[in-house]
Motif scaffolding. Structure first.
Motif, PDB file in Angstrom:
ATOM      1  N   TYR A 169     -17.821 -29.533 -48.051  1.00 20.47           N
ATOM      2  CA  TYR A 169     -16.942 -30.081 -47.013  1.00 20.47           C
ATOM      3  C   TYR A 169     -16.222 -31.321 -47.524  1.00 20.47           C
ATOM      4  CZ  TYR A 169     -18.493 -26.873 -43.403  1.00 20.47           C
ATOM      5  OH  TYR A 169     -18.732 -25.747 -42.670  1.00 20.47           O
ATOM      6  N   MET A 170     -16.895 -32.101 -48.378  1.00 23.25           N
ATOM      7  CA  MET A 170     -16.213 -33.253 -48.980  1.00 23.25           C
ATOM      8  C   MET A 170     -15.066 -32.765 -49.852  1.00 23.25           C
ATOM      9  SD  MET A 170     -17.257 -36.186 -48.122  1.00 23.25           S
ATOM     10  CE  MET A 170     -17.203 -37.511 -49.295  1.00 23.25           C
TER      11      MET A 170
ATOM     12  N   ALA B 231     -13.348 -30.038 -49.547  1.00 25.04           N
ATOM     13  CA  ALA B 231     -12.256 -29.593 -48.683  1.00 25.04           C
ATOM     14  C   ALA B 231     -11.495 -30.788 -48.132  1.00 25.04           C
ATOM     15  CB  ALA B 231     -12.810 -28.752 -47.530  1.00 25.04           C
ATOM     16  N   ALA B 232     -12.249 -31.829 -47.713  1.00 29.01           N
ATOM     17  CA  ALA B 232     -11.595 -33.020 -47.167  1.00 29.01           C
ATOM     18  C   ALA B 232     -10.678 -33.640 -48.218  1.00 29.01           C
ATOM     19  CB  ALA B 232     -12.639 -34.035 -46.708  1.00 29.01           C
TER      20      ALA B 232
END
Lengths: 237, 256, 240
Positions: A204-205, A207-208
């Protein structure tokens, strides 16, 4: 750290390639939706300014509904209703059913939503053109089309740019909502990757970071565009 | 006035022309967008892999049809079928009376029991008494969620969009137990995150769980249903089913 | 005859409304709780974030700038999933967490949604307030200092109120946007209005009607908020 690098590698079994593919889809959907929204917004703004009361009323309902109802609800509704209505209309007119699937469905759904916002942005920009310039164009005998292409639109663009830049950022971020319907853009791909590898935090990091890069590059591009279009205009502020 | 109307029509036509494709003759198979290993799993190369993926290929080959896979979110997959966005659902969907009111099913192509999973040191079992006051996670709109609603009334039921989400929360400790398919739980329990937990008991209720998993179809597509049934029979008889299953499982998952 | 068809349509497609009304009421309560708490916490963070970018010191201003850029540059959905699933996946590696006093809070999904939405409000509003604080005429601040107010009093009595007045319409627009973002909480199993609508869709297999009902609820909510904020706006003193 080593593990993180392995996981994010570009080719399998690393998921980096998959994430980039998702980012690519995100870009495609955002671009399509953005330009569709601009087209709708252009027609809508013209309709709101020059149209009769019925047209204006219909457009008012369109923009109010889209801006008051949450995007997630709209996306779900348009995903089913959009193609359904279209096909009912087509069948009534005697044409074959059209198949709108995959990326194009996402583009249509988001574009419809973007259209309402861009109607307002473009309408505001249209109305901000100094009337003096429009009257001058009328006075020297330009036709309506000439007036629009040579005076109104070029002058309107710098007024519209901040709003349009904002709309682009909204388009890129709203693509993430399409994950809830099942489109393979970056958010869904990340969720699948996180589920497969169990490295939720890392993915998720990642993707961020990708989204952040997208928005930073976009902001840079828009600043350059704005500088180009504002040349020759009196300095603001 | 007329000019503006024409402008509006011109704009709409331009918009519609973009990206329209006429409906084609392929069968659209709906896969749940959420991974469900070992049946369906999105690989790092972006392609689907898993037992159900290979069975889908075998069925389409047996029917001699071209099939196209469309990803749809699990919680919207039945409306996608009835809304004609997809023609068939191959997503480990169990045949139940409730679903049969809205859609039709082919014959079953596998049947595996449901289990309840909890941390190793927990006293949870299949007995409703043992889960009193606890939070149980299941995937939304599944037979497992229905089971929890029917039998575990004293527990709090929490539904999640995907099986992976409730497994995650089980590992994190946010829920006390999870109910799911025994085979689908295996990859989780074998992973690092799942080392915390184990299968606590098998759950039985023929009415809730139904006879097994089938291909979801629209009620009016009787022809397609017959085709799928014939294909399922064929791959069972000519050994394709067993060959594929051997790659993933040690026993026959077709069930009695 | 026409009326008969209409009645039949409603009976067939809207029969579930009375049955699910209590659930919708609960969902509405959760939506409102989420909205109000996120706005309150978010604004509390947004004020220093906006202020420090105008006054300095430089390192803090930089931090605030980065914070706003990151929040505004990434989708709220990703932020929410990162906070809920990402942080959640780190739990097993923290020993003793489940016995700590924090556990009841960490167990529930609601606090994570509040955190994600509050940070989002803080990021967007911090940016808006930065412009607002900068836009207050220096003369007014200097006058306040001249009559002997301490810096904190200047902030409380002059700078902050004037800044808020200037951007009130923008802020209310952003608050409506926060309302529109609340359905995302349903992706982490929080049963707000949209989440309840999802439950209805699962159990009745109806495609449009639950969505229409949910859309109607949000329309009414947005309408009430707009009217409420317009009332507040009229009550505020404005420059002549």
């Amino acid at each position: 750290m080593q593990y993180a690098m392995e996981l994010l590698a570009f080719s399998p079994p690393g998921w980096g390639g998959n994430l980039l593919r998702g980012l690519f889809n995100t870009l495609l959907i955002a671009l399509g939706a953005y330009f569709l929204g601009l087209t709708l917004g252009f027609c809508g703004a013209l309709g709101k300014i020059y149209g009769g009361p019925v047209l204006r009323w219909v457009l008012e309902i369109y923009t109010t509904l889209i801006r008051a109802i949450p995007e997630l609800v709209l996306i779900l509704f348009l995903y089913y209703a959009g193609t359904d209505l279209l096909n009912i209309a087509l069948e009534a007119m005697g044409f074959a059913r059209m198949d709108i699937s995959g990326l194009w469905a996402g583009i249509y759904v988001l574009g419809f939503v973007q259209g309402a916002y861009s109607t307002e942005v473009l309408r505001g920009a249209f109305l901000a053109v100094p009337t003096g310039q429009i009257e001058a164009a009328k006075a020297i005998g330009m036709s309506s089309i000439q007036r629009h292409t040579r005076v109104i639109i070029p002058v309107m663009i710098p007024f519209a740019l901040p709003g349009l830049a904002n709309l682009w950022l909204i388009a890129t971020k709203d693509t993430a909502l399409l994950a809830v319907v099942g489109f393979s853009e970056l958010a869904l791909v990340t969720k699948q990757a996180a589920g497969s590898t169990k490295s939720y935090f890392l993915l998720y990091m990642a993707a961020a970071v990708l989204y952040l890069l997208l928005s930073l590059v976009s902001t840079l591009i828009f600043t350059l565009i704005e500088r180009h279009y504002r040349r020759g205009q009196p300095v603001q502020g | 006035m007329l000019k503006n109307l024409l402008k509006l029509l011109g704009c709409s036509a331009a918009v519609l022309v973009m990206g329209a494709q006429l409906a084609n003759a392929e069968i659209k198979i709906g896969f749940a967008a959420e991974s469900y290993p070992p049946f369906t799993d999105k690989g790092a190369d972006g392609n689907w892999q898993g037992w159900e993926v290979e069975i889908k290929d075998a069925l389409c080959a047996a029917m001699e049809e071209k099939c196209e896979v469309v990803d749809v979110a699990w919680d919207g997959i039945i409306p996608a079928l009835t809304g004609k966005k997809i023609d068939a659902i191959i997503a480990s969907m169990s045949i139940t009376e409730e679903r049969k009111q809205t859609i039709a099913f082919s014959d079953k192509y596998y049947n595996t029991p449901a289990v309840i999973v909890a941390p190793k040191d927990s006293k949870v079992s299949g007995d409703p008494e043992s889960v009193k006051g606890l939070t149980i996670g299941t995937q939304v709109s599944t037979i497992h969620a229905n089971y929890v609603e029917k039998h575990f009334k004293d527990a709090t039921s929490k539904t999640y969009a995907a099986m992976d989400d409730h497994n995650q929360d089980l590992a994190a400790g946010r829920i006390d137990a999870a109910v799911g398919d025994s085979l689908a739980m295996e990859p989780f329990l074998a992973s690092d995150a799942g080392a915390c937990c184990e299968i606590k008991g098998e759950l039985k209720d023929d009415e809730v769980f139904g006879p097994g998993v089938g291909v979801g179809l629209r009620k009016e597509d009787t022809e397609l249903q017959a085709k799928f049934n014939a294909a399922i029979k064929k791959i069972r008889e000519d050994g394709t089913f067993d060959a594929i299953s051997k790659k993933y499982f040690k026993f026959d998952i077709y069930g009695g | 005859m026409d009326q008969f068809w209409l009645v039949q349509y409603f009976q067939e497609n809207w029969y579930w409304v009375p049955e699910y009304l209590p659930k919708f009421a609960e969902g509405l309560w959760i939506t409102l709780k989420l909205l109000v708490i996120s706005i309150v916490i978010g604004m509390t963070i947004a004020i220093p974030v906006g202020l420090v970018q105008v006054t300095g010191p430089k390192p803090l201003a930089w931090l605030a700038r980065i914070f706003c850029t990151v929040i505004r540059g990434t989708p709220l959905l990703i932020q929410l999933w990162l906070i809920y699933y990402g942080v959640g996946s780190l739990f097993p590696s923290i020993p003793g967490l489940r016995q700590s006093f924090l556990w009841p809070v960490l167990r529930e999904a609601f606090p994570y949604a509040v955190l994600a939405f509050s940070l989002s409000v803080a990021g967007y509003e911090g940016e808006v307030l930065r412009g607002a604080f900068r836009g207050v005429p220096k003369g007014e601040l200097e006058a306040a200092r001249a009559i002997g107010m301490s810096p904190f009093q200047v902030l409380r009595r002059v700078w902050l109120p004037r800044a808020l007045q200037n951007v009130f319409p923008t802020l209310t627009g952003e608050f409506i946007l926060t309302l529109k973002a609340t359905p995302l909480a349903a992706t982490i199993s929080i049963y707000d209005v949209y989440g309840v609508g999802g439950i209805v869709r699962q159990e009745t297999y109806k495609i449009y009607e639950p969505l229409l009902f949910v859309a109607l609820i949000y329309l009414i909510l947005a309408g009430i908020l707009v009217v409420f904020f317009r009332y507040l706006e009229n009550r505020m003193p404005r420059r002549t």
